[in-house]
Design a protein around this motif. Structure first.
Motif, short mmCIF file in Angstrom:
data_model
loop_
_atom_site.label_atom_id
_atom_site.label_comp_id
_atom_site.label_asym_id
_atom_site.label_seq_id
_atom_site.Cartn_x
_atom_site.Cartn_y
_atom_site.Cartn_z
N PRO A 83 0.80 -1.23 0.00
CA PRO A 83 0.00 0.00 0.00
C PRO A 83 0.83 1.27 0.00
O PRO A 83 1.83 1.37 0.71
N PHE A 84 0.41 2.25 -0.81
CA PHE A 84 1.04 3.57 -0.93
C PHE A 84 2.49 3.49 -1.42
O PHE A 84 3.28 4.40 -1.18
N THR A 85 2.85 2.42 -2.12
CA THR A 85 4.17 2.30 -2.75
C THR A 85 3.97 1.74 -4.15
O THR A 85 2.86 1.33 -4.51
N LYS A 86 5.04 1.69 -4.92
CA LYS A 86 4.99 1.09 -6.25
C LYS A 86 5.66 -0.27 -6.26
O LYS A 86 5.79 -0.90 -7.30
N GLN A 87 6.09 -0.72 -5.08
CA GLN A 87 6.78 -2.01 -4.99
C GLN A 87 5.78 -3.15 -4.85
O GLN A 87 4.86 -3.07 -4.04
N GLY A 88 5.96 -4.16 -5.63
CA GLY A 88 5.08 -5.31 -5.56
C GLY A 88 5.56 -6.39 -6.51
O GLY A 88 6.73 -6.42 -6.88
N MET A 89 4.66 -7.24 -6.92
CA MET A 89 5.03 -8.26 -7.90
C MET A 89 3.85 -8.52 -8.83
O MET A 89 2.70 -8.23 -8.50
N GLY A 90 4.19 -9.06 -10.01
CA GLY A 90 3.14 -9.29 -11.00
C GLY A 90 3.38 -10.54 -11.82
O GLY A 90 4.02 -11.49 -11.37
N ALA A 91 2.91 -10.50 -13.07
CA ALA A 91 2.96 -11.68 -13.92
C ALA A 91 4.39 -12.11 -14.25
O ALA A 91 4.66 -13.30 -14.44
N ASP A 92 5.31 -11.14 -14.32
CA ASP A 92 6.69 -11.49 -14.66
C ASP A 92 7.30 -12.41 -13.61
O ASP A 92 7.96 -13.40 -13.95
N ALA A 93 7.07 -12.09 -12.33
CA ALA A 93 7.59 -12.93 -11.25
C ALA A 93 6.91 -14.30 -11.26
O ALA A 93 7.54 -15.33 -11.01
N ALA A 94 5.61 -14.31 -11.58
CA ALA A 94 4.87 -15.58 -11.64
C ALA A 94 5.40 -16.45 -12.78
O ALA A 94 5.57 -17.67 -12.63
N LEU A 95 5.69 -15.84 -13.93
CA LEU A 95 6.21 -16.59 -15.08
C LEU A 95 7.58 -17.18 -14.78
O LEU A 95 7.92 -18.26 -15.28
N SER A 96 8.37 -16.48 -13.97
CA SER A 96 9.73 -16.96 -13.69
C SER A 96 9.75 -18.25 -12.87
O SER A 96 10.79 -18.89 -12.75
N THR A 97 8.60 -18.62 -12.31
CA THR A 97 8.54 -19.90 -11.58
C THR A 97 8.54 -21.09 -12.55
O THR A 97 8.76 -22.22 -12.13
N ILE A 98 8.29 -20.81 -13.85
CA ILE A 98 8.37 -21.86 -14.87
C ILE A 98 9.77 -21.82 -15.46
O ILE A 98 10.13 -20.84 -16.13
N PRO A 99 10.60 -22.82 -15.21
CA PRO A 99 12.00 -22.80 -15.66
C PRO A 99 12.16 -22.49 -17.14
O PRO A 99 11.49 -23.09 -17.98
N LEU A 100 13.02 -21.55 -17.44
CA LEU A 100 13.42 -21.14 -18.79
C LEU A 100 12.27 -20.63 -19.66
O LEU A 100 12.27 -19.48 -20.08
N ALA A 101 11.26 -21.48 -19.91
CA ALA A 101 10.15 -21.08 -20.78
C ALA A 101 9.44 -19.84 -20.24
O ALA A 101 9.10 -18.93 -21.00
N GLY A 102 9.24 -19.80 -18.92
CA GLY A 102 8.57 -18.65 -18.32
C GLY A 102 9.40 -17.39 -18.43
O GLY A 102 8.86 -16.30 -18.66
N ASP A 103 10.72 -17.52 -18.29
CA ASP A 103 11.61 -16.36 -18.39
C ASP A 103 11.67 -15.83 -19.82
O ASP A 103 11.69 -14.61 -20.04
N ILE A 104 11.68 -16.73 -20.79
CA ILE A 104 11.67 -16.32 -22.20
C ILE A 104 10.34 -15.64 -22.53
O ILE A 104 10.30 -14.62 -23.22
#
Length: 206
Positions: A38-59
């Protein structure tokens, strides 16, 4: 500087620029800070979620981030200005390959928001667009803009501010409830420990 001439040079209007930047902000928020403190711009989104899938998610994350670069170019941002964001996107992909740690670091390596920052700085200098609310709260800003066209009530500055900060207020409420819940659990555990061991129940008399 003649901002109107600059806009005309790129075949743009002020409204088109704000609408495109808001589109970029919506994408950046989805990728990098869909859920945030709250009241910040720090958080997480789809990019962090995709990175849980090895290699394919990062690409996939790198490819999707390319959309942010395309929107930046549509707004007339030179390629050389976008280089730091492109470099960060590549670092994000390489770091994300590392299991566990990569996903954690992805929360702090945010190429789409970096792109948004570069684009906004360019728009401020070239077109004189200094407003930030459409990029800080893009989804709610678009909704509020529609409401303001229909009713004067939503044009009230206080009402508009409260509406745009609904996620922050809800986030604070959640934090308060979580803190209260943790306190209640800790208090119960301490009480249970005292009843089981007798610790803290012995009275000292003089």
């Amino acid at each position: 500087m003649d901002y109107q001439a600059k806009l005309a040079e790129h075949g743009l209007t002020r409204e088109q620029v704000i609408a495109t930047e808001r589109k970029l902000a919506k994408f950046a928020n989805t990728m990098d800070s869909l859920v945030r403190i709250p009241f910040t711009k720090q958080g997480m989104g789809a990019d962090a979620a995709l990175s849980t899938i090895p290699l394919a998610g990062d690409i996939a994350g790198l490819v999707l981030t390319g959309y942010a670069f395309i929107l930046g170019r549509q707004l007339g941002v030179p390629t050389h200005k976008m280089t730091p964001a492109v470099r960060l996107a590549l670092i994000d992909m390489v770091v994300g390959i590392v299991p566990g740690i990569g996903t954690l670091l992805d929360i702090f390596i945010r190429p789409s928001r970096k792109t948004l920052g570069i684009v906004h700085e360019h728009l401020q200098v070239e077109y004189g667009i200094t407003e930030t609310m459409h990029m800080d709260r893009p989804f709610l800003h678009e909704s509020l803009e529609s409401k303001q066209q229909q009713s004067r009530f939503w044009r009230n500055p206080v009402i508009a501010w409260l509406y745009l900060h609904i996620p922050d207020m809800l986030g604070l409420i959640v934090i308060v409830f979580v803190a209260w819940g943790l306190w209640a659990v800790i208090s119960w555990l301490v009480s249970l420990f005292g009843q089981t061991t007798g610790f803290g129940s012995v009275k000292i008399t003089y």
